[in-house]
Structures are given as structure tokens and as C-alpha cells.
Design a protein around this motif. Sequence first.
Motif, PDB file in Angstrom:
ATOM      1  N   ALA A  65       0.851  -1.184   0.000  1.00 25.99           N
ATOM      2  CA  ALA A  65       0.000   0.000   0.000  1.00 25.99           C
ATOM      3  C   ALA A  65       0.891   1.239   0.000  1.00 25.99           C
ATOM      4  CB  ALA A  65      -0.898  -0.013   1.235  1.00 25.99           C
ATOM      5  N   PRO A  66       0.350   2.369  -0.431  1.00 23.61           N
ATOM      6  CA  PRO A  66       1.148   3.606  -0.466  1.00 23.61           C
ATOM      7  C   PRO A  66       1.745   3.929   0.895  1.00 23.61           C
ATOM      8  CG  PRO A  66      -0.903   3.899  -1.656  1.00 23.61           C
ATOM      9  CD  PRO A  66      -1.003   2.575  -0.987  1.00 23.61           C
ATOM     10  N   GLY A  67       3.041   4.157   0.925  1.00 20.77           N
ATOM     11  CA  GLY A  67       3.708   4.520   2.169  1.00 20.77           C
ATOM     12  C   GLY A  67       3.948   3.377   3.125  1.00 20.77           C
ATOM     13  N   LYS A  68       3.628   2.150   2.709  1.00 22.90           N
ATOM     14  CA  LYS A  68       3.789   0.995   3.601  1.00 22.90           C
ATOM     15  C   LYS A  68       4.735  -0.025   2.973  1.00 22.90           C
ATOM     16  CE  LYS A  68      -0.627   1.381   5.979  1.00 22.90           C
ATOM     17  NZ  LYS A  68      -1.836   0.650   6.445  1.00 22.90           N
ATOM     18  N   GLN A  69       5.181  -0.943   3.830  1.00 23.23           N
ATOM     19  CA  GLN A  69       6.094  -1.972   3.354  1.00 23.23           C
ATOM     20  C   GLN A  69       5.338  -3.093   2.642  1.00 23.23           C
ATOM     21  OE1 GLN A  69       8.315  -3.158   6.884  1.00 23.23           O
ATOM     22  NE2 GLN A  69       9.981  -1.783   6.317  1.00 23.23           N
ATOM     23  N   LEU A  70       6.076  -3.808   1.850  1.00 25.60           N
ATOM     24  CA  LEU A  70       5.529  -4.987   1.200  1.00 25.60           C
ATOM     25  C   LEU A  70       5.157  -6.010   2.264  1.00 25.60           C
ATOM     26  CD1 LEU A  70       5.186  -6.208  -1.729  1.00 25.60           C
ATOM     27  CD2 LEU A  70       7.388  -7.343  -1.302  1.00 25.60           C
ATOM     28  N   GLU A  71       3.986  -6.613   2.136  1.00 22.42           N
ATOM     29  CA  GLU A  71       3.564  -7.597   3.130  1.00 22.42           C
ATOM     30  C   GLU A  71       2.970  -8.825   2.449  1.00 22.42           C
ATOM     31  OE1 GLU A  71       0.376  -6.416   5.684  1.00 22.42           O
ATOM     32  OE2 GLU A  71      -0.913  -5.757   4.031  1.00 22.42           O
ATOM     33  N   LEU A  72       3.122  -9.955   3.119  1.00 25.70           N
ATOM     34  CA  LEU A  72       2.531 -11.195   2.635  1.00 25.70           C
ATOM     35  C   LEU A  72       1.020 -11.138   2.793  1.00 25.70           C
ATOM     36  CD1 LEU A  72       2.677 -14.257   1.822  1.00 25.70           C
ATOM     37  CD2 LEU A  72       2.810 -14.721   4.280  1.00 25.70           C
ATOM     38  N   VAL A  73       0.309 -11.531   1.754  1.00 28.66           N
ATOM     39  CA  VAL A  73      -1.143 -11.653   1.829  1.00 28.66           C
ATOM     40  C   VAL A  73      -1.512 -13.118   2.033  1.00 28.66           C
ATOM     41  CG1 VAL A  73      -3.324 -11.312   0.633  1.00 28.66           C
ATOM     42  CG2 VAL A  73      -1.470  -9.652   0.346  1.00 28.66           C
ATOM     43  N   ALA A  74      -1.016 -13.965   1.135  1.00 27.36           N
ATOM     44  CA  ALA A  74      -1.305 -15.394   1.231  1.00 27.36           C
ATOM     45  C   ALA A  74      -0.306 -16.158   0.386  1.00 27.36           C
ATOM     46  CB  ALA A  74      -2.722 -15.704   0.756  1.00 27.36           C
ATOM     47  N   SER A  75       0.028 -17.351   0.837  1.00 20.86           N
ATOM     48  CA  SER A  75       0.933 -18.195   0.062  1.00 20.86           C
ATOM     49  C   SER A  75       0.552 -19.646   0.258  1.00 20.86           C
ATOM     50  CB  SER A  75       2.394 -17.968   0.468  1.00 20.86           C
ATOM     51  OG  SER A  75       2.619 -18.442   1.776  1.00 20.86           O
ATOM     52  N   LYS A  76       0.967 -20.473  -0.704  1.00 22.65           N
ATOM     53  CA  LYS A  76       0.636 -21.891  -0.642  1.00 22.65           C
ATOM     54  C   LYS A  76       1.786 -22.685  -1.243  1.00 22.65           C
ATOM     55  CE  LYS A  76      -3.412 -24.801  -1.166  1.00 22.65           C
ATOM     56  NZ  LYS A  76      -4.837 -24.817  -1.558  1.00 22.65           N
ATOM     57  N   THR A  77       2.271 -23.659  -0.487  1.00 20.95           N
ATOM     58  CA  THR A  77       3.362 -24.493  -0.979  1.00 20.95           C
ATOM     59  C   THR A  77       2.798 -25.701  -1.730  1.00 20.95           C
ATOM     60  OG1 THR A  77       3.461 -25.926   0.946  1.00 20.95           O
ATOM     61  CG2 THR A  77       4.689 -23.849   1.057  1.00 20.95           C
ATOM     62  N   ASN A  78       3.704 -26.433  -2.370  1.00 18.81           N
ATOM     63  CA  ASN A  78       3.288 -27.649  -3.060  1.00 18.81           C
ATOM     64  C   ASN A  78       2.749 -28.689  -2.100  1.00 18.81           C
ATOM     65  OD1 ASN A  78       4.211 -26.362  -5.301  1.00 18.81           O
ATOM     66  ND2 ASN A  78       5.834 -27.812  -5.778  1.00 18.81           N
ATOM     67  N   ARG A  79       3.202 -28.615  -0.867  1.00 22.64           N
ATOM     68  CA  ARG A  79       2.725 -29.559   0.149  1.00 22.64           C
ATOM     69  C   ARG A  79       1.478 -29.052   0.832  1.00 22.64           C
ATOM     70  NH1 ARG A  79       8.158 -32.167   2.917  1.00 22.64           N
ATOM     71  NH2 ARG A  79       9.084 -32.885   0.962  1.00 22.64           N
ATOM     72  N   VAL A  80       0.845 -28.058   0.211  1.00 30.15           N
ATOM     73  CA  VAL A  80      -0.471 -27.568   0.622  1.00 30.15           C
ATOM     74  C   VAL A  80      -0.424 -26.761   1.916  1.00 30.15           C
ATOM     75  CG1 VAL A  80      -2.927 -28.177   0.626  1.00 30.15           C
ATOM     76  CG2 VAL A  80      -1.302 -29.721  -0.396  1.00 30.15           C
ATOM     77  N   THR A  81       0.772 -26.385   2.359  1.00 28.48           N
ATOM     78  CA  THR A  81       0.835 -25.486   3.504  1.00 28.48           C
ATOM     79  C   THR A  81       0.384 -24.108   3.060  1.00 28.48           C
ATOM     80  OG1 THR A  81       2.663 -26.713   4.475  1.00 28.48           O
ATOM     81  CG2 THR A  81       2.331 -24.448   5.226  1.00 28.48           C
ATOM     82  N   THR A  82      -0.606 -23.577   3.754  1.00 24.57           N
ATOM     83  CA  THR A  82      -1.194 -22.293   3.371  1.00 24.57           C
ATOM     84  C   THR A  82      -1.001 -21.291   4.494  1.00 24.57           C
ATOM     85  OG1 THR A  82      -2.860 -23.447   2.044  1.00 24.57           O
ATOM     86  CG2 THR A  82      -3.279 -21.138   2.586  1.00 24.57           C
ATOM     87  N   THR A  83      -0.625 -20.091   4.110  1.00 20.10           N
ATOM     88  CA  THR A  83      -0.417 -19.017   5.076  1.00 20.10           C
ATOM     89  C   THR A  83      -1.220 -17.801   4.650  1.00 20.10           C
ATOM     90  OG1 THR A  83       1.820 -19.808   5.533  1.00 20.10           O
ATOM     91  CG2 THR A  83       1.282 -17.568   6.221  1.00 20.10           C
ATOM     92  N   TYR A  84      -1.903 -17.187   5.600  1.00 18.97           N
ATOM     93  CA  TYR A  84      -2.647 -15.958   5.339  1.00 18.97           C
ATOM     94  C   TYR A  84      -2.218 -14.877   6.335  1.00 18.97           C
ATOM     95  CZ  TYR A  84      -6.069 -18.549   2.513  1.00 18.97           C
ATOM     96  OH  TYR A  84      -6.685 -19.311   1.555  1.00 18.97           O
ATOM     97  N   ALA A  85      -2.213 -13.650   5.865  1.00 14.68           N
ATOM     98  CA  ALA A  85      -2.070 -12.535   6.793  1.00 14.68           C
ATOM     99  C   ALA A  85      -3.315 -12.485   7.682  1.00 14.68           C
ATOM    100  CB  ALA A  85      -1.931 -11.233   6.019  1.00 14.68           C
ATOM    101  N   ASP A  86      -3.138 -12.115   8.928  1.00 13.27           N
ATOM    102  CA  ASP A  86      -4.282 -12.072   9.853  1.00 13.27           C
ATOM    103  C   ASP A  86      -5.394 -11.161   9.328  1.00 13.27           C
ATOM    104  OD1 ASP A  86      -2.306 -12.233  12.931  1.00 13.27           O
ATOM    105  OD2 ASP A  86      -3.059 -13.804  11.599  1.00 13.27           O
ATOM    106  N   SER A  87      -4.997 -10.106   8.657  1.00 16.45           N
ATOM    107  CA  SER A  87      -5.974  -9.107   8.211  1.00 16.45           C
ATOM    108  C   SER A  87      -6.897  -9.615   7.104  1.00 16.45           C
ATOM    109  CB  SER A  87      -5.256  -7.851   7.727  1.00 16.45           C
ATOM    110  OG  SER A  87      -4.401  -8.151   6.638  1.00 16.45           O
TER     111      SER A  87
END
Length: 121
Positions: free
Chosen positions: A40-62
Motif C-alpha cells: 500500500a502507499p507509504g507501507k512496506q511490502l507484506e505477505l497476503v497469502a501463500s501456498k506451498t506444493n505440500r499444501v501449507t497455506t499461510t494468510y495474513a491475519d488481516s
Amino acid sequence: QEPLVESGGGLVQSGGSLRLSCAAAVGVFSINAMGWYRQAPGKQLELVASKTNRVTTTYADSVKGRFTISRDTVKRTVDLKMNNLRYEDTAVYYCRAAILDVDGSTRYEYWGQGTQVTVYS
């Protein structure tokens, strides 16, 4: 040729939905994980969501409970379905594909050019 090609950004009213899509180009292979980041403008790059081949999924709390990431490992694509969008979700969204070492660290990564998502009240 860009390594990752994104589509689906745009302008949407608060509470609305968008779907972002990302496809890896020919020659981008051995991907272990794909995901979405945003800045976002004026903010750092942040993870939103990711998924590995082994189906591990990560989401930002927001975004938990509102966004859903999905991958097709054969087609080498990753989508992000965004529901109940809020003004604070406004950002440039970047697709990322990573090749990981056995310890999970990133050996190499590819980034897309970014797609703008703008949420208005």
C-alpha cells in the motif's frame, strides 16, 4: 517475457469481491510455493497469502476469512479470491513464485509486475 503474469485487479466498492490470477511463463519451473504480496502507499511490502506444493497455506491475519488462495501446480497458476474487500485492502498486489531449499529457505524467486486493487467506500 515476464516470468509471472498477473491479471484481475481493478476498482471495487467496499464489501465487493475481486479475483486475482497469476500464471508462470514457460521456463519458470521447479516452483515449490506461490503466493501474493501487497504494498500500500507509504507501507512496506507484506505477505497476503501463500501456498506451498505440500499444501501449507499461510494468510495474513488481516485477510483471514475473507481471502482464499488456490493453486494449480500442473498449470503453475495461483489465484486469490478476495471477498468483503475493505478500503485498507487497497494496494498493488504482486504474485511471487519461489523455489525452496530443503530447509524451506528461498533459493530463488520470481515476481510479477503487480496489479492495482483499489477499494472505495
